[in-house]
Design an enzyme around this catalytic site. Sequence first.
Site, PDB file in Angstrom:
ATOM      1  N   THR A 268     -78.158 -98.282  12.094  1.00  0.00           N
ATOM      2  CA  THR A 268     -78.256 -99.681  12.554  1.00  0.00           C
ATOM      3  C   THR A 268     -78.865 -99.721  13.956  1.00  0.00           C
ATOM      4  O   THR A 268     -79.659-100.609  14.270  1.00  0.00           O
ATOM      5  CB  THR A 268     -76.872-100.367  12.493  1.00  0.00           C
ATOM      6  OG1 THR A 268     -76.422-100.305  11.136  1.00  0.00           O
ATOM      7  CG2 THR A 268     -76.942-101.822  12.918  1.00  0.00           C
ATOM      8  N   ASN A 269     -78.531 -98.722  14.789  1.00  0.00           N
ATOM      9  CA  ASN A 269     -79.119 -98.687  16.140  1.00  0.00           C
ATOM     10  C   ASN A 269     -80.632 -98.516  16.072  1.00  0.00           C
ATOM     11  O   ASN A 269     -81.383 -99.181  16.788  1.00  0.00           O
ATOM     12  CB  ASN A 269     -78.526 -97.542  16.972  1.00  0.00           C
ATOM     13  CG  ASN A 269     -77.032 -97.706  17.202  1.00  0.00           C
ATOM     14  OD1 ASN A 269     -76.463 -98.728  16.854  1.00  0.00           O
ATOM     15  ND2 ASN A 269     -76.401 -96.699  17.781  1.00  0.00           N
TER      16      ASN A 269
ATOM     17  N   ARG B 158     -65.063 -97.119   1.771  1.00  0.00           N
ATOM     18  CA  ARG B 158     -65.526 -96.834   0.401  1.00  0.00           C
ATOM     19  C   ARG B 158     -64.711 -95.669  -0.159  1.00  0.00           C
ATOM     20  O   ARG B 158     -64.354 -94.749   0.565  1.00  0.00           O
ATOM     21  CB  ARG B 158     -66.998 -96.431   0.397  1.00  0.00           C
ATOM     22  CG  ARG B 158     -67.953 -97.553   0.643  1.00  0.00           C
ATOM     23  CD  ARG B 158     -69.390 -97.140   0.394  1.00  0.00           C
ATOM     24  NE  ARG B 158     -69.855 -96.137   1.318  1.00  0.00           N
ATOM     25  CZ  ARG B 158     -69.982 -94.840   1.051  1.00  0.00           C
ATOM     26  NH1 ARG B 158     -69.679 -94.365  -0.146  1.00  0.00           N
ATOM     27  NH2 ARG B 158     -70.423 -93.995   1.957  1.00  0.00           N
TER      28      ARG B 158
ATOM     29  N   ARG C  83     -77.880 -85.205  11.642  1.00  0.00           N
ATOM     30  CA  ARG C  83     -77.297 -84.816  12.931  1.00  0.00           C
ATOM     31  C   ARG C  83     -77.135 -83.303  12.909  1.00  0.00           C
ATOM     32  O   ARG C  83     -76.319 -82.780  12.152  1.00  0.00           O
ATOM     33  CB  ARG C  83     -75.945 -85.522  13.019  1.00  0.00           C
ATOM     34  CG  ARG C  83     -75.144 -85.301  14.256  1.00  0.00           C
ATOM     35  CD  ARG C  83     -73.808 -86.024  14.112  1.00  0.00           C
ATOM     36  NE  ARG C  83     -73.927 -87.440  14.406  1.00  0.00           N
ATOM     37  CZ  ARG C  83     -73.792 -87.978  15.611  1.00  0.00           C
ATOM     38  NH1 ARG C  83     -73.519 -87.215  16.644  1.00  0.00           N
ATOM     39  NH2 ARG C  83     -73.901 -89.269  15.786  1.00  0.00           N
TER      40      ARG C  83
ATOM     41  N   ASN D 264     -86.140 -92.982  21.656  1.00  0.00           N
ATOM     42  CA  ASN D 264     -86.617 -92.528  20.339  1.00  0.00           C
ATOM     43  C   ASN D 264     -87.958 -93.178  19.986  1.00  0.00           C
ATOM     44  O   ASN D 264     -88.697 -92.680  19.125  1.00  0.00           O
ATOM     45  CB  ASN D 264     -85.578 -92.839  19.249  1.00  0.00           C
ATOM     46  CG  ASN D 264     -84.311 -92.001  19.427  1.00  0.00           C
ATOM     47  OD1 ASN D 264     -84.356 -90.957  20.086  1.00  0.00           O
ATOM     48  ND2 ASN D 264     -83.209 -92.437  18.849  1.00  0.00           N
TER      49      ASN D 264
ATOM     50  N   TYR E   9     -62.094-103.951   0.091  1.00  0.00           N
ATOM     51  CA  TYR E   9     -62.853-103.590   1.294  1.00  0.00           C
ATOM     52  C   TYR E   9     -64.334-103.330   1.038  1.00  0.00           C
ATOM     53  O   TYR E   9     -64.696-102.637   0.074  1.00  0.00           O
ATOM     54  CB  TYR E   9     -62.243-102.343   1.939  1.00  0.00           C
ATOM     55  CG  TYR E   9     -62.558-102.246   3.419  1.00  0.00           C
ATOM     56  CD1 TYR E   9     -61.848-103.002   4.342  1.00  0.00           C
ATOM     57  CD2 TYR E   9     -63.585-101.445   3.897  1.00  0.00           C
ATOM     58  CE1 TYR E   9     -62.139-102.952   5.702  1.00  0.00           C
ATOM     59  CE2 TYR E   9     -63.883-101.377   5.248  1.00  0.00           C
ATOM     60  CZ  TYR E   9     -63.144-102.133   6.143  1.00  0.00           C
ATOM     61  OH  TYR E   9     -63.437-102.072   7.491  1.00  0.00           O
TER      62      TYR E   9
ATOM     63  N   LYS F  77     -73.825-101.674  -2.011  1.00  0.00           N
ATOM     64  CA  LYS F  77     -74.053-100.304  -2.496  1.00  0.00           C
ATOM     65  C   LYS F  77     -74.097-100.252  -4.031  1.00  0.00           C
ATOM     66  O   LYS F  77     -74.883 -99.510  -4.615  1.00  0.00           O
ATOM     67  CB  LYS F  77     -72.955 -99.380  -1.980  1.00  0.00           C
ATOM     68  CG  LYS F  77     -72.837 -99.350  -0.472  1.00  0.00           C
ATOM     69  CD  LYS F  77     -74.083 -98.835   0.170  1.00  0.00           C
ATOM     70  CE  LYS F  77     -73.915 -98.699   1.679  1.00  0.00           C
ATOM     71  NZ  LYS F  77     -75.097 -98.154   2.313  1.00  0.00           N
TER      72      LYS F  77
ATOM     73  N   HIS G  18     -81.762 -95.924   0.368  1.00  0.00           N
ATOM     74  CA  HIS G  18     -80.781 -96.153   1.440  1.00  0.00           C
ATOM     75  C   HIS G  18     -81.523 -96.042   2.774  1.00  0.00           C
ATOM     76  O   HIS G  18     -81.386 -95.057   3.486  1.00  0.00           O
ATOM     77  CB  HIS G  18     -79.690 -95.078   1.299  1.00  0.00           C
ATOM     78  CG  HIS G  18     -78.508 -95.287   2.184  1.00  0.00           C
ATOM     79  ND1 HIS G  18     -77.628 -94.289   2.492  1.00  0.00           N
ATOM     80  CD2 HIS G  18     -78.051 -96.390   2.822  1.00  0.00           C
ATOM     81  CE1 HIS G  18     -76.683 -94.756   3.281  1.00  0.00           C
ATOM     82  NE2 HIS G  18     -76.916 -96.021   3.496  1.00  0.00           N
TER      83      HIS G  18
ATOM     84  N   ASP H 232     -80.188-101.200   6.158  1.00  0.00           N
ATOM     85  CA  ASP H 232     -79.444-100.310   5.255  1.00  0.00           C
ATOM     86  C   ASP H 232     -80.157 -99.998   3.931  1.00  0.00           C
ATOM     87  O   ASP H 232     -80.030 -98.891   3.439  1.00  0.00           O
ATOM     88  CB  ASP H 232     -78.078-100.944   4.959  1.00  0.00           C
ATOM     89  CG  ASP H 232     -77.077 -99.962   4.381  1.00  0.00           C
ATOM     90  OD1 ASP H 232     -77.095 -98.789   4.784  1.00  0.00           O
ATOM     91  OD2 ASP H 232     -76.281-100.361   3.512  1.00  0.00           O
TER      92      ASP H 232
ATOM     93  N   GLY I  78     -83.318 -96.015  23.114  1.00  0.00           N
ATOM     94  CA  GLY I  78     -84.676 -96.577  23.175  1.00  0.00           C
ATOM     95  C   GLY I  78     -85.756 -95.522  23.336  1.00  0.00           C
ATOM     96  O   GLY I  78     -86.924 -95.737  22.983  1.00  0.00           O
TER      97      GLY I  78
ATOM     98  N   ARG J 139     -65.423-103.087  10.741  1.00  0.00           N
ATOM     99  CA  ARG J 139     -66.765-103.596  10.385  1.00  0.00           C
ATOM    100  C   ARG J 139     -67.022-104.985  10.928  1.00  0.00           C
ATOM    101  O   ARG J 139     -66.098-105.769  11.114  1.00  0.00           O
ATOM    102  CB  ARG J 139     -66.871-103.673   8.852  1.00  0.00           C
ATOM    103  CG  ARG J 139     -66.837-102.321   8.165  1.00  0.00           C
ATOM    104  CD  ARG J 139     -68.205-101.708   8.119  1.00  0.00           C
ATOM    105  NE  ARG J 139     -68.169-100.294   7.780  1.00  0.00           N
ATOM    106  CZ  ARG J 139     -69.254 -99.570   7.585  1.00  0.00           C
ATOM    107  NH1 ARG J 139     -70.455-100.105   7.704  1.00  0.00           N
ATOM    108  NH2 ARG J 139     -69.174 -98.290   7.290  1.00  0.00           N
TER     109      ARG J 139
ATOM    110  N   ALA K 249     -73.166 -92.242  10.206  1.00  0.00           N
ATOM    111  CA  ALA K 249     -72.857 -91.713  11.549  1.00  0.00           C
ATOM    112  C   ALA K 249     -74.069 -91.083  12.236  1.00  0.00           C
ATOM    113  O   ALA K 249     -73.931 -90.216  13.087  1.00  0.00           O
ATOM    114  CB  ALA K 249     -71.690 -90.728  11.514  1.00  0.00           C
ATOM    115  N   CYS K 250     -75.286 -91.510  11.848  1.00  0.00           N
ATOM    116  CA  CYS K 250     -76.494 -91.010  12.523  1.00  0.00           C
ATOM    117  C   CYS K 250     -77.226 -92.132  13.261  1.00  0.00           C
ATOM    118  O   CYS K 250     -78.380 -91.972  13.655  1.00  0.00           O
ATOM    119  CB  CYS K 250     -77.428 -90.349  11.523  1.00  0.00           C
ATOM    120  SG  CYS K 250     -76.782 -88.808  10.872  1.00  0.00           S
ATOM    121  N   GLY K 251     -76.600 -93.296  13.383  1.00  0.00           N
ATOM    122  CA  GLY K 251     -77.179 -94.379  14.185  1.00  0.00           C
ATOM    123  C   GLY K 251     -78.270 -95.174  13.476  1.00  0.00           C
ATOM    124  O   GLY K 251     -79.244 -95.585  14.102  1.00  0.00           O
TER     125      GLY K 251
HETATM  126  O1  O2Y Z   1     -66.989 -98.519   4.288  1.00  0.00           O
HETATM  127  C1  O2Y Z   1     -67.543 -99.370   3.602  1.00  0.00           C
HETATM  128  O2  O2Y Z   1     -66.951-100.045   2.754  1.00  0.00           O
HETATM  129  C2  O2Y Z   1     -68.935 -99.669   3.769  1.00  0.00           C
HETATM  130  S1  O2Y Z   1     -69.986 -98.292   3.854  1.00  0.00           S
HETATM  131  C3  O2Y Z   1     -71.490 -98.881   4.486  1.00  0.00           C
HETATM  132  C4  O2Y Z   1     -71.590-100.171   4.931  1.00  0.00           C
HETATM  133  C5  O2Y Z   1     -72.786-100.638   5.425  1.00  0.00           C
HETATM  134  C6  O2Y Z   1     -73.858 -99.807   5.440  1.00  0.00           C
HETATM  135  N1  O2Y Z   1     -73.774 -98.541   4.993  1.00  0.00           N
HETATM  136  C7  O2Y Z   1     -72.614 -98.050   4.547  1.00  0.00           C
HETATM  137  C8  O2Y Z   1     -72.651 -96.619   4.095  1.00  0.00           C
HETATM  138  O3  O2Y Z   1     -71.652 -96.008   3.802  1.00  0.00           O
HETATM  139  O4  O2Y Z   1     -73.767 -96.085   4.008  1.00  0.00           O
HETATM  140 MN    MN Z   2     -75.457 -97.389   4.344  1.00  0.00          MN
END
Ligand code: O2Y
Ligand code: MN
Length: 599
Positions: free
Chosen positions: A270-271, A73, A413, A510, A214, A223, A243, A290, A508, A382, A266-268
């Site tokens: 999807t996990n 993005r 984080r 958590n 992209y 988004k 979000h 998301d 797990g 991705r 970067a805080c997990g």
């Molecule tokens: O980098 C991208 O184009 C996508 S960014 C993204 C994709 C899926 C879920 N969340 C995000 C985000 O940046 O929060």
């Molecule tokens: Mn997102």
Amino acid sequence: MSIDPKTIRHEHLSEWVNEITHLCKPDKVHWCDGSVEEYETLSKEMVDNGVAIKLRARKNCLLFRSTASDVARVEDRTYISTKDQDEAGPTNNWVHIDELKKTMIGLYDGCMKGRTLYVIPFSMGPINSSLSRIGIEITDSPYVVCNMHIMTRVGTDVLEKLGDNGDFIYCLHSVGAPLEEGEEDVSWPCAPMEKKYVSHFPEENTIWSFGSGYGGNALLGKKCLSLRIASAIARREGWMAEHMLILRMTGPDGKCYHIGAAFPSACGKTNLAMLQPTIPGWKCECVGDDIAWMHIGEDGRLYAINPESGFFGVAPGTSYKSNPMAMDTLKENCIFANCALTPDGDVWWEDMTTTPPAKAIDWKGRDWTPDSGEPAANPNARFTAPAAQCPVICPDWESPKGVPIDIFIFGGRRASMVPLVMEAFDWEHGVFLGSTAASETTAANIGAVGTLRRDPFAMKPFCGYNMGDYFQHWLNMGKKLGDKAPKIFYVNWFRKSSDNRWLWPGFGENSRVLKWMCERVDGTVTANTTPIGLMPDKNSLDLCGLDIASKDLEELLSVDRHAWLLEVEDIRKHYGQIGDRVPDRLKDQIDKLEERLKE
Ligand code: O2Y
Ligand code: MN
């Protein structure tokens, strides 16, 4: 496999498509019907002309390699364009509507020469839900069409629902790379950075994206529509576009709790959305990873739908250890971007396996070995995967009325100071916690590692209007929800010891923290009052079977008043940057926090 444009009953839609066709001057126009045949035909075309690689090792999966300058993005090139700059606010890039449209019309003029213009009718949210919204994306990228097939509901039934005068969100996208007569195409066409624009016109429900093919720049349902435009609509109409992942947690007695959780990247996220609890008798199911759209239902509770139908997840770091459910989702029918290619025709990325392959082709198409000194996959590589393939997808993930939310979680984080979990004293305090959410950057972020970034409600890059007004909207929603409002919590899975060890095992485990939250909802466990919030004591967190030193647990749940007083100063600065629309009631929260810390 294409809709005949003569059958389109929606005059205004036909006029708009004609107008854009006239401007962009494509060689062909194709109205997408969303069929499997359409997906297969486009996939085959892309494989035949070398744009995509068919993976031998994964059924019906494709790998794409983007241009090195088009991998994420582009926040610096993302605009919220309104008549008055104050409506966009200081956290958004702004150019006056008239000026931005003039610039972009210049770029769009003839931009699809030599290409096909695809018209994609799509629904964000189940087609049969009154909470869903229709978008029409015009694009010149077949990669975008195939991704939209997975991430949204595309097809004729969307046009059916639109009827002859239904509302839709106008989404215009071009890769910005016209082809001259006889010019050979490249495998990932796009425009140089200075010509890339991801523009939103919330006053007109319109998105114009130019120059990037992209992810979030090009799949406009995600988004752009579901967060930036939807947040502005939600404010006008009294609902919420957030979000947030959505998950259902079920206890041993069968009682369900629904959780909406917002974390910066970067805080997990999807996990957590696909978490597998370690505590016996508890089960988690994923509703979304998301985005959450939430409305107040007839019973006064807040109901959430996931507007998407797929996952667009970060591949590096995803493994059977970190997220086995995601790995099982990726077995077939997926699109990969910027992953490495192994000799047996599979994808690979950093940390997918403990031992890397002896050799591979990296995301730039070069020979790679573990000694190459560079990652094989791009850090923002991705996967696009159908949500329905997730083994723990919730049976109600497509429920038209949504699932009732009991719990909101914010977090980030933080290596020090912020405890494992705290509960807000009340809604207003919870909104304060969300509005001050912050995270330390990792290698996955652009820029220096370990810098603290405030990302209120994880919405800084995605709020389609003034952030101060957005805070006010949260307060207003709380007022409407009254005692039916979800409880609000703040978590930090990432606290470290003074000798740099993780204090909490994460993954797990958590679920132990989530269980405490569910029990707080039921009022069956106690909490200690601290200056920063309500916190579990050692006995109320279920730690059965977990090997954690009591010293570590004490540190995880400790409050360092001196460090928090420094945090108070940083929060004042943060509110100062958001400007004079920050509600006074939230500014009062800073003073109250300071007073409690000094008591
Ligand atoms: O980098 C991208 O184009 C996508 S960014 C993204 C994709 C899926 C879920 N969340 C995000 C985000 O940046 O929060
Ligand atoms: Mn997102």
